[in-house]
Scaffold this active site. Structure first.
Site, PDB file in Angstrom:
ATOM      1  N   GLU A 135       0.840  -1.215   0.000  1.00  0.00           N
ATOM      2  CA  GLU A 135       0.000   0.000   0.000  1.00  0.00           C
ATOM      3  C   GLU A 135       0.866   1.253   0.000  1.00  0.00           C
ATOM      4  OE1 GLU A 135      -0.756   2.094   3.808  1.00  0.00           O
ATOM      5  OE2 GLU A 135      -2.566   0.875   3.724  1.00  0.00           O
ATOM      6  N   ASP A 194      -5.435  -3.710  -2.055  1.00  0.00           N
ATOM      7  CA  ASP A 194      -5.333  -2.267  -2.289  1.00  0.00           C
ATOM      8  C   ASP A 194      -3.936  -1.915  -2.786  1.00  0.00           C
ATOM      9  OD1 ASP A 194      -4.195  -2.784   0.235  1.00  0.00           O
ATOM     10  OD2 ASP A 194      -4.759  -0.832   1.043  1.00  0.00           O
TER      11      ASP A 194
END
Length: 369
Positions: free
Chosen positions: A60, A119
């Site tokens: 991330e 993500d």
């Protein structure tokens, strides 16, 4: 009189365009100034350091750093971040191990959890796509396309007529009495990125479906009297064993990683408002954003709230969380012409709060341009 009328209109249009350019330039300059501080504090040799969490690095964080470098037109740092991410985090299947914990070798041997976090993949692919468009480097786009393909193969799953995003390759589905439930994290649905990455897919309809499934889930994730979404939610089968659609009855906070509106879910209103497609749907924006406005109206605003007990945190929103509020207000309140006054990124901020601040600024900058 006609000539004067058109001349006046032209003058007004030129003046308006000049004003827009001036505002955009100011926001761009402010973003770059904050980015310089961010890079000095959190980027070390191509690695984004999570100073609030034992100096680990995440997929991330690498994605965030790459996004910020593109926006700041800092190709050297972008390349350093991408090369470190490739060399250290990339798995053989094209996904990325989600956590690197510093060790003596300073290599992939420092990875203490090889599972991915979806993500991270979406952020990294989105940053590569934006970099290819900014600097005209075809290999960036090719790499983004490969990541999209890997996500499609392992992380996009069918649920009746919907497409869902697994938070990671494994560990988020469970079987009980022959029934499967899935734990989801809606802050991983990065709506503007999903729209852009659709163009890299050989099955774009799956990404279109993913976008819509996120909106449907959020419409049914308004938990407690606060009507806020949780960091994590469980999608459950019904009693007959046939999986439900994405309605409220199928969603529960039982046995989830976190039933809070917390440090994950705070990204949801930002990522919604960042999406032009979302902003165009007035009825949906009202339904989904009203609970955040109500929560932010509490003064001082608690950082988190447990949606099972309705007990708020005893500490206030971080500067990064406050940045999210500023960005959502700026993006959605078209009648509010005041420029946001952003918190300063400095040594008093940890990695995540600083990342939320730059993300918020980037969302507004995207809209201004």
């Amino acid at each position: 009189m006609v000539k004067l009328h058109y001349a006046t209109k032209a003058t007004l249009v030129i003046g308006f365009l000049f004003l827009l350019a001036s505002c955009s330039t100011k926001e761009d300059s402010e973003f770059k100034s904050q980015y310089i501080a961010y890079k000095a504090l959190f980027v070390d040799g191509g690695r984004v350091v999570d100073t609030g969490n034992d100096d680990v690095s995440h997929s991330e964080g690498q994605g965030y750093g790459m996004l910020f470098a593109v926006a700041a037109n800092d190709k050297d740092t972008f390349d350093a971040l991408w090369h470190w991410t490739q060399r250290t985090l990339m798995r053989e299947d094209g996904l990325f191990s989600w956590r690197y914990r510093p060790c003596v070798d300073n290599s992939s041997s420092c990875i203490d959890d090889p599972n991915n976090a979806s993500d991270g993949e979406i952020l990294i692919a989105w940053a590569l796509l934006r970099a290819s468009e900014k600097w005209g480097v075809g290999s960036y786009r090719d790499a983004a396309k490969d990541i999209v393909s890997a996500v499609e193969q392992k992380l996009l799953v069918a649920h009746n007529n919907s497409v869902l995003l697994l938070p990671g390759e494994y560990g988020f589905t469970s079987e009980q009495a022959g029934k499967t439930s899935i734990q989801l994290n809606l802050s991983y649905w990065i709506f503007p990125a999903i729209t852009d990455l659709t163009n890299l897919s050989v099955t774009p309809e799956r990404w279109e479906n993913l976008y819509e499934s996120g909106l449907t889930l959020l419409s049914n994730m308004q938990f407690s009297s606060y009507r806020l979404p949780s960091d994590w939610v469980r999608l459950t089968p019904n009693e007959s064993g046939r999986e439900n659609s994405l309605d409220r009855a199928a969603l529960t906070l039982d046995n989830v990683i976190s039933p809070e509106f917390g440090f994950n879910a705070i990204r949801i209103p930002l990522q919604l408002s960042w999406s032009p497609r979302f902003r165009e749907n007035a009825a949906l924006t009202e339904k989904l954003l009203a609970p955040y406005y109500a929560w932010w109206a509490k003064k001082p605003t608690p950082a988190t709230v447990n949606l099972l007990t309705e007990k708020p945190a005893e500490y206030e929103m971080s500067k990064g969380m406050q940045s999210v509020q500023l960005a959502v207000t700026s993006l959605m309140k078209s009648d509010d012409h005041q420029r946001a006054v952003w918190p300063e990124i400095n040594r008093n901020m940890d990695y995540y709060s600083a990342s939320l601040t730059l993300l918020s600024m980037l969302a507004v900058l995207d809209n201004a341009s």
